[in-house]
Scaffold this motif. Sequence first.
Motif, PDB file in Angstrom:
ATOM      1  N   ALA A  19      18.976 -32.180  86.001  1.00 46.78           N
ATOM      2  CA  ALA A  19      17.596 -31.924  85.572  1.00 46.78           C
ATOM      3  C   ALA A  19      16.880 -31.010  86.565  1.00 46.78           C
ATOM      4  N   ARG A  20      17.133 -31.214  87.856  1.00 44.48           N
ATOM      5  CA  ARG A  20      16.527 -30.350  88.881  1.00 44.48           C
ATOM      6  C   ARG A  20      17.040 -28.918  88.747  1.00 44.48           C
ATOM      7  N   GLU A  21      18.344 -28.782  88.598  1.00 44.18           N
ATOM      8  CA  GLU A  21      18.928 -27.442  88.465  1.00 44.18           C
ATOM      9  C   GLU A  21      18.470 -26.754  87.182  1.00 44.18           C
ATOM     10  N   ASP A  22      18.308 -27.514  86.103  1.00 49.14           N
ATOM     11  CA  ASP A  22      17.823 -26.948  84.840  1.00 49.14           C
ATOM     12  C   ASP A  22      16.435 -26.341  84.989  1.00 49.14           C
ATOM     13  N   ARG A  23      15.674 -26.851  85.940  1.00 49.14           N
ATOM     14  CA  ARG A  23      14.316 -26.345  86.188  1.00 49.14           C
ATOM     15  C   ARG A  23      14.286 -25.329  87.328  1.00 49.14           C
ATOM     16  N   ASP A  24      15.461 -24.928  87.794  1.00 48.40           N
ATOM     17  CA  ASP A  24      15.579 -23.952  88.889  1.00 48.40           C
ATOM     18  C   ASP A  24      14.797 -24.371  90.128  1.00 48.40           C
ATOM     19  N   LEU A  25      14.891 -25.644  90.462  1.00 46.09           N
ATOM     20  CA  LEU A  25      14.223 -26.163  91.656  1.00 46.09           C
ATOM     21  C   LEU A  25      15.255 -26.466  92.731  1.00 46.09           C
ATOM     22  N   SER A  26      14.901 -26.215  93.971  1.00 41.54           N
ATOM     23  CA  SER A  26      15.740 -26.659  95.088  1.00 41.54           C
ATOM     24  C   SER A  26      15.431 -28.139  95.334  1.00 41.54           C
ATOM     25  N   GLN A  27      16.258 -28.767  96.153  1.00 40.11           N
ATOM     26  CA  GLN A  27      15.982 -30.163  96.504  1.00 40.11           C
ATOM     27  C   GLN A  27      14.645 -30.274  97.233  1.00 40.11           C
ATOM     28  N   ASP A  29      12.057 -28.249  96.824  1.00 40.46           N
ATOM     29  CA  ASP A  29      10.991 -28.050  95.830  1.00 40.46           C
ATOM     30  C   ASP A  29      10.698 -29.346  95.081  1.00 40.46           C
ATOM     31  N   LEU A  30      11.772 -30.021  94.659  1.00 36.82           N
ATOM     32  CA  LEU A  30      11.587 -31.277  93.932  1.00 36.82           C
ATOM     33  C   LEU A  30      10.916 -32.316  94.821  1.00 36.82           C
ATOM     34  N   ALA A  31      11.359 -32.400  96.060  1.00 40.55           N
ATOM     35  CA  ALA A  31      10.752 -33.352  97.005  1.00 40.55           C
ATOM     36  C   ALA A  31       9.262 -33.084  97.167  1.00 40.55           C
ATOM     37  N   ASN A  32       8.889 -31.811  97.287  1.00 39.21           N
ATOM     38  CA  ASN A  32       7.472 -31.463  97.418  1.00 39.21           C
ATOM     39  C   ASN A  32       6.682 -31.861  96.178  1.00 39.21           C
ATOM     40  N   GLU A  33       7.242 -31.623  95.014  1.00 36.81           N
ATOM     41  CA  GLU A  33       6.556 -31.982  93.761  1.00 36.81           C
ATOM     42  C   GLU A  33       6.322 -33.489  93.652  1.00 36.81           C
ATOM     43  N   LEU A  34       7.270 -34.265  94.187  1.00 36.36           N
ATOM     44  CA  LEU A  34       7.180 -35.728  94.096  1.00 36.36           C
ATOM     45  C   LEU A  34       6.517 -36.357  95.316  1.00 36.36           C
ATOM     46  N   LEU A  44      19.918 -39.242  96.958  1.00 31.69           N
ATOM     47  CA  LEU A  44      19.956 -39.654  95.563  1.00 31.69           C
ATOM     48  C   LEU A  44      20.990 -38.856  94.785  1.00 31.69           C
ATOM     49  N   GLU A  45      21.032 -37.556  95.005  1.00 29.08           N
ATOM     50  CA  GLU A  45      21.960 -36.695  94.278  1.00 29.08           C
ATOM     51  C   GLU A  45      23.409 -36.905  94.705  1.00 29.08           C
ATOM     52  N   ARG A  46      23.632 -37.406  95.898  1.00 26.77           N
ATOM     53  CA  ARG A  46      24.989 -37.738  96.347  1.00 26.77           C
ATOM     54  C   ARG A  46      25.381 -39.143  95.894  1.00 26.77           C
ATOM     55  N   GLY A  47      24.418 -39.906  95.407  1.00 27.53           N
ATOM     56  CA  GLY A  47      24.694 -41.282  95.014  1.00 27.53           C
ATOM     57  C   GLY A  47      24.768 -42.221  96.194  1.00 27.53           C
ATOM     58  N   ASP A  48      24.221 -41.800  97.336  1.00 24.99           N
ATOM     59  CA  ASP A  48      24.253 -42.612  98.546  1.00 24.99           C
ATOM     60  C   ASP A  48      23.208 -43.727  98.541  1.00 24.99           C
ATOM     61  N   THR A  49      22.163 -43.550  97.748  1.00 21.63           N
ATOM     62  CA  THR A  49      21.099 -44.546  97.705  1.00 21.63           C
ATOM     63  C   THR A  49      20.531 -44.625  96.295  1.00 21.63           C
ATOM     64  N   LEU A  50      20.006 -45.773  95.965  1.00 25.58           N
ATOM     65  CA  LEU A  50      19.343 -45.958  94.675  1.00 25.58           C
ATOM     66  C   LEU A  50      17.855 -45.671  94.839  1.00 25.58           C
ATOM     67  N   PRO A  51      17.228 -45.099  93.829  1.00 24.66           N
ATOM     68  CA  PRO A  51      15.785 -44.852  93.948  1.00 24.66           C
ATOM     69  C   PRO A  51      14.998 -46.150  93.840  1.00 24.66           C
ATOM     70  N   SER A  52      13.925 -46.218  94.588  1.00 23.19           N
ATOM     71  CA  SER A  52      13.012 -47.353  94.435  1.00 23.19           C
ATOM     72  C   SER A  52      12.375 -47.238  93.049  1.00 23.19           C
ATOM     73  N   ASP A  53      11.730 -48.289  92.590  1.00 31.69           N
ATOM     74  CA  ASP A  53      11.069 -48.244  91.287  1.00 31.69           C
ATOM     75  C   ASP A  53      10.040 -47.122  91.229  1.00 31.69           C
ATOM     76  N   LYS A  58       8.657 -41.605  89.307  1.00 32.56           N
ATOM     77  CA  LYS A  58       8.251 -40.217  89.563  1.00 32.56           C
ATOM     78  C   LYS A  58       9.293 -39.234  89.027  1.00 32.56           C
ATOM     79  N   LEU A  59      10.578 -39.519  89.297  1.00 30.66           N
ATOM     80  CA  LEU A  59      11.659 -38.645  88.842  1.00 30.66           C
ATOM     81  C   LEU A  59      11.698 -38.569  87.321  1.00 30.66           C
ATOM     82  N   GLU A  60      11.614 -39.720  86.677  1.00 31.45           N
ATOM     83  CA  GLU A  60      11.679 -39.750  85.217  1.00 31.45           C
ATOM     84  C   GLU A  60      10.518 -38.985  84.593  1.00 31.45           C
ATOM     85  N   LYS A  61       9.344 -39.150  85.157  1.00 32.88           N
ATOM     86  CA  LYS A  61       8.159 -38.484  84.614  1.00 32.88           C
ATOM     87  C   LYS A  61       8.208 -36.975  84.849  1.00 32.88           C
ATOM     88  N   PHE A  62       8.523 -36.561  86.078  1.00 35.98           N
ATOM     89  CA  PHE A  62       8.501 -35.135  86.407  1.00 35.98           C
ATOM     90  C   PHE A  62       9.662 -34.378  85.766  1.00 35.98           C
TER      91      PHE A  62
END
Length: 97
Positions: A19-27, A29-34, A44-53, A58-62
Amino acid sequence: MFDDMDEITTDYDERIRQAREDRDLSQSDLANELNEKASLIRKLERGDTLPSDEVQSKLEKFLEISLSGGAGADDEEWSGGSSTGEYTLGDVVKRKD
């Protein structure tokens, strides 16, 4: 206690990255938006950690994606456990190899 919580999908890391790549955002950029750290997005993208609620929301909405939803297409009703009805950690954990 946990009955009302949605289970996060096993491919949440791929969904976030795609979803991030589809929007042409860097990691970053996405962090700044959120208003989060870029290191969290990397983990999160490596699957090393689960997102908090909160982060999941925020990720689902953005990104306009769903990171929850229970069973996927390859999941079926689970029938594990011992004959005594007790479960071990090995009965409930899926390894990500």
